[in-house]
Design a protein around this motif. Structure first.
Motif, PDB file in Angstrom:
ATOM      1  N   GLY A  46       0.808  -1.215   0.000  1.00 10.41           N
ATOM      2  CA  GLY A  46       0.000   0.000   0.000  1.00 10.41           C
ATOM      3  C   GLY A  46       0.835   1.255   0.000  1.00 10.41           C
ATOM      4  N   PRO A  47       0.229   2.419   0.142  1.00  7.36           N
ATOM      5  CA  PRO A  47      -1.196   2.647   0.371  1.00  7.36           C
ATOM      6  C   PRO A  47      -2.049   2.125  -0.792  1.00  7.36           C
ATOM      7  CG  PRO A  47       0.063   4.682   0.549  1.00  7.36           C
ATOM      8  CD  PRO A  47       0.982   3.671   0.045  1.00  7.36           C
ATOM      9  N   ARG A  48      -3.163   1.493  -0.462  1.00  6.13           N
ATOM     10  CA  ARG A  48      -4.040   0.988  -1.513  1.00  6.13           C
ATOM     11  C   ARG A  48      -5.487   1.151  -1.099  1.00  6.13           C
ATOM     12  NH1 ARG A  48      -2.739  -5.508  -1.047  1.00  6.13           N
ATOM     13  NH2 ARG A  48      -3.364  -5.804   1.106  1.00  6.13           N
ATOM     14  N   ASP A  49      -6.367   0.907  -2.058  1.00  8.48           N
ATOM     15  CA  ASP A  49      -7.794   1.052  -1.812  1.00  8.48           C
ATOM     16  C   ASP A  49      -8.234   0.189  -0.629  1.00  8.48           C
ATOM     17  OD1 ASP A  49      -9.169   2.899  -3.152  1.00  8.48           O
ATOM     18  OD2 ASP A  49      -9.704   1.633  -4.866  1.00  8.48           O
ATOM     19  N   PRO A  58     -11.874   9.424   5.651  1.00  7.97           N
ATOM     20  CA  PRO A  58     -11.679  10.424   4.592  1.00  7.97           C
ATOM     21  C   PRO A  58     -10.636  11.485   4.931  1.00  7.97           C
ATOM     22  CG  PRO A  58     -13.782  10.745   5.682  1.00  7.97           C
ATOM     23  CD  PRO A  58     -13.185   9.513   6.280  1.00  7.97           C
ATOM     24  N   ASP A 106      -1.501  12.126   3.392  1.00  2.27           N
ATOM     25  CA  ASP A 106      -1.524  12.286   1.937  1.00  2.27           C
ATOM     26  C   ASP A 106      -2.395  11.237   1.255  1.00  2.27           C
ATOM     27  OD1 ASP A 106       0.008  14.475   1.751  1.00  2.27           O
ATOM     28  OD2 ASP A 106       1.878  13.447   1.226  1.00  2.27           O
ATOM     29  N   PHE A 107      -2.796  10.247   2.001  1.00  2.12           N
ATOM     30  CA  PHE A 107      -3.517   9.131   1.381  1.00  2.12           C
ATOM     31  C   PHE A 107      -4.863   8.864   2.049  1.00  2.12           C
ATOM     32  CE2 PHE A 107       0.941   8.372   0.352  1.00  2.12           C
ATOM     33  CZ  PHE A 107       0.857   8.122  -1.009  1.00  2.12           C
ATOM     34  N   PRO A 108      -5.804   9.821   1.982  1.00  2.00           N
ATOM     35  CA  PRO A 108      -7.104   9.592   2.595  1.00  2.00           C
ATOM     36  C   PRO A 108      -7.813   8.402   1.947  1.00  2.00           C
ATOM     37  CG  PRO A 108      -7.168  11.537   1.211  1.00  2.00           C
ATOM     38  CD  PRO A 108      -5.743  11.136   1.316  1.00  2.00           C
ATOM     39  N   ASN A 109      -8.670   7.768   2.697  1.00  2.00           N
ATOM     40  CA  ASN A 109      -9.485   6.637   2.203  1.00  2.00           C
ATOM     41  C   ASN A 109      -8.675   5.413   1.803  1.00  2.00           C
ATOM     42  OD1 ASN A 109     -12.028   7.791   2.520  1.00  2.00           O
ATOM     43  ND2 ASN A 109     -11.801   8.936   0.621  1.00  2.00           N
ATOM     44  N   SER A 110      -7.407   5.354   2.191  1.00  2.00           N
ATOM     45  CA  SER A 110      -6.625   4.203   1.763  1.00  2.00           C
ATOM     46  C   SER A 110      -6.116   3.440   2.987  1.00  2.00           C
ATOM     47  CB  SER A 110      -5.446   4.650   0.902  1.00  2.00           C
ATOM     48  OG  SER A 110      -4.524   5.324   1.706  1.00  2.00           O
ATOM     49  N   ILE A 142       6.819   5.168   2.773  1.00  2.00           N
ATOM     50  CA  ILE A 142       5.753   5.877   3.474  1.00  2.00           C
ATOM     51  C   ILE A 142       6.376   6.962   4.346  1.00  2.00           C
ATOM     52  CG2 ILE A 142       4.045   5.561   5.313  1.00  2.00           C
ATOM     53  CD1 ILE A 142       3.661   2.751   3.777  1.00  2.00           C
ATOM     54  N   ALA A 143       5.742   8.134   4.365  1.00  2.00           N
ATOM     55  CA  ALA A 143       6.305   9.246   5.135  1.00  2.00           C
ATOM     56  C   ALA A 143       6.285   8.902   6.623  1.00  2.00           C
ATOM     57  CB  ALA A 143       5.495  10.511   4.877  1.00  2.00           C
TER      58      ALA A 143
ATOM     59  N   ALA B  40      11.917  12.384   6.187  1.00  2.00           N
ATOM     60  CA  ALA B  40      10.708  11.593   6.436  1.00  2.00           C
ATOM     61  C   ALA B  40      10.646  10.384   5.505  1.00  2.00           C
ATOM     62  CB  ALA B  40       9.460  12.454   6.259  1.00  2.00           C
ATOM     63  N   HIS B  41      11.668  10.224   4.671  1.00  2.00           N
ATOM     64  CA  HIS B  41      11.667   9.114   3.714  1.00  2.00           C
ATOM     65  C   HIS B  41      13.060   8.501   3.633  1.00  2.00           C
ATOM     66  CE1 HIS B  41       7.747   9.686   1.849  1.00  2.00           C
ATOM     67  NE2 HIS B  41       7.954  10.981   1.918  1.00  2.00           N
ATOM     68  N   TYR B  89      -5.130   4.837  -5.476  1.00  2.00           N
ATOM     69  CA  TYR B  89      -6.510   5.074  -5.879  1.00  2.00           C
ATOM     70  C   TYR B  89      -6.754   4.588  -7.296  1.00  2.00           C
ATOM     71  CZ  TYR B  89      -5.895   8.022  -1.900  1.00  2.00           C
ATOM     72  OH  TYR B  89      -5.593   8.452  -0.647  1.00  2.00           O
TER      73      TYR B  89
END
Lengths: 234, 247
Positions: A46-49, A58, A106-110, A142-143, B40-41, B89
């Motif tokens: 991820g990040p993934r759906d 959200p 940075d990755f809402p909904n995931s 990932i941050a 951060a990375h 997404y």
């Protein structure tokens, strides 16, 4: 009286540590962390759906950890595969230990999935899992504010020790306390603190102090392993 | 006193202190904690005067408006396609942005794109909640028939494309393959089977060595060794693909 440790280590000495990043090719990030006879593999996807949909947040992405001991990983008895009360709890505490450092805004909904597998365990598995997962998350890009280091401390009979192995956890001639601690090295903040057994307040504080002293060694191993993966090819 | 703790192009891990003091300015991928600038990375540090830059070495693709990406059809709806763009997404390709033809209501959309098809398209819009819209309106945007596709780390795409597309056009010249690089880390190529394999090897090499200097020379030597030096004709040949890569 616990005068000498079963494996001959000094009381504030860690078991031998090794680590490697990027061992699972199909995963977005992965790492192996080995401390003594405990081996943890972490794979990050991820990040993934995220499904089911009602879990979505959200405002930011969510972190989902899964702790799993392989059937042959224990001391000889078969570990029943599949989720158990224990593995559910450990998945949760590992997630809570890592959450303060990861930034998923940075990755809402995931979702970021972290799978931690143990081919072999000899106490301290949640701590090894946290160390491996922190490296795998960093490897996945990932941050993060920092890595997380974790190791258990505790007391065996009248002696405070660092990084208990299974023999010490199962010590029968006196009281034992097993205290897994996870720490964010740059700030010294503690993100996991559990205890099994009994300990006085003073001993608890001293034990945490001992953990902070050795945390740097674990951090160095994690850092070196991550850097090694990316300097390859030269 | 401000002080730099790393060198140019050094690899840092999350939480590692890059500089101390307020004279250095952190940019994306770093944060300030007290007086310190931290990473951060996992990434490479570049120093541009007082501004510190961090190029991450891994990470998912974040959709950005105007990017050209290679997308794969995962679902078909009433009025378009749901596409996988190798990011967190999925994206939507509306029918009206996919074809200039008039399409009857309720028509079978699989005759345009069906499941698994790769389409080179442009991101026309990204909302705050990361709903992504795609479009096929633009030069070179099309369905990709045949060929091979491979994934590289999205952070390595700029290296594979090179300055003004120099790296990818060099590979094209040597291997005579068509190559399309999506900003999302998907690469599509088509050519003679052996050349395709060589191209894949080359792309993997670029990915592996992307953080080292002298990459272009290394790759051109590698290709010259594998396919012999370029003839004058090839050398002057403009790579006139219908596709213009963007950085």
């Amino acid at each position: 009286m616990y005068k000498k440790r079963f494996d001959g280590r000094a009381f504030n000495e860690l078991r031998p540590i090794s680590a490697k990043a990027g061992i699972i090719k199909r995963a977005d990030g992965s790492a192996m962390f080995k401390i003594g006879d405990t081996i943890a593999y972490a794979a990050v996807y991820g990040p993934r759906d995220l499904y089911p949909k009602f879990l979505k947040d959200p405002e930011k992405g969510i972190l989902r950890c899964n702790y799993n001991m392989m059937p042959f990983s224990g001391s000889g008895d078969r570990v029943r595969p599949g989720p158990s009360r224990r593995s559910r709890e450990l998945s949760l505490v590992i997630e809570k230990a890592l959450l303060p450092v990861v930034d998923l805004s940075d990755f809402p909904n995931s979702v970021v999935d972290v799978f931690i597998e143990y081919p072999q365990t000899d106490a301290g598995s949640r701590c090894a899992g946290i160390c491996a997962a922190a490296m795998a998350l960093a490897d996945a890009g990932i941050a993060m504010k920092d890595l997380v280091v974790a190791v258990s401390v505790g007391r065996v009979d009248d002696q405070l020790v660092v990084d208990l192995n299974y023999d010490e956890e199962a010590y029968e001639d006196g009281p034992v306390a097993d205290i897994p601690v996870a720490m964010i090295p740059s700030t010294g903040e503690i993100s996991l603190l559990q205890m099994d057994g009994e300990v006085s307040k003073e001993d608890l504080l001293r034990a945490i102090g001992m953990m902070k002293e050795v945390a740097g060694k674990i951090y160095d191993v994690q850092k070196a392993a991550l850097k090694e993966k990316y300097t390859k090819g030269e | 006193m401000s002080q730099l703790l790393v060198q140019e192009k050094e690899i840092v891990v999350p939480g590692e202190t890059i500089a101390e003091g307020m004279d250095y300015i952190p940019s994306k991928g770093m944060y300030r904690s007290g007086e310190q600038v931290k990473s951060a990375h996992v990434g490479l540090v570049y120093i541009e005067g007082k501004v510190l830059k961090l190029v991450p070495l891994s990470g998912r693709y974040l959709p950005k408006r105007g990017d050209s990406v290679i997308a794969k059809v995962t679902d078909i709806t009433m009025n378009g396609w749901i596409m996988d763009i190798n990011s967190a997404y999925s994206a939507m390709l509306p029918l009206k942005d996919a074809t200039p033809e008039y399409v009857e209501k309720g028509a079978d959309l699989t005759k345009y794109f069906t499941f698994g098809d790769l389409v080179f398209c442009k991101i026309s819009n990204v909302t705050s909640q990361n709903l992504v819209d795609l479009s096929l309106r633009g030069p070179g945007l099309r369905k990709l028939n045949g060929g091979r596709a491979l994934k590289i780390a999205p952070s390595k795409v700029p290296r594979l494309v090179g300055k003004q597309g120099s790296m990818v056009s060099m590979i094209k010249k040597y291997t005579q393959c068509q190559i399309i690089v999506g900003q999302n880390g998907l690469v599509w190529l088509q050519g003679e089977p052996e050349q395709e394999l060589l191209t894949i090897d080359t792309i993997r090499l670029v990915e592996q060595r992307s953080h080292l200097s002298g990459l272009t020379d290394y790759i051109s030597n590698y290709l010259a060794e594998k396919c012999g030096p370029l003839s004058d004709e090839q050398h002057n040949e403009q790579v006139n693909d219908d596709v213009q890569e963007t950085i």
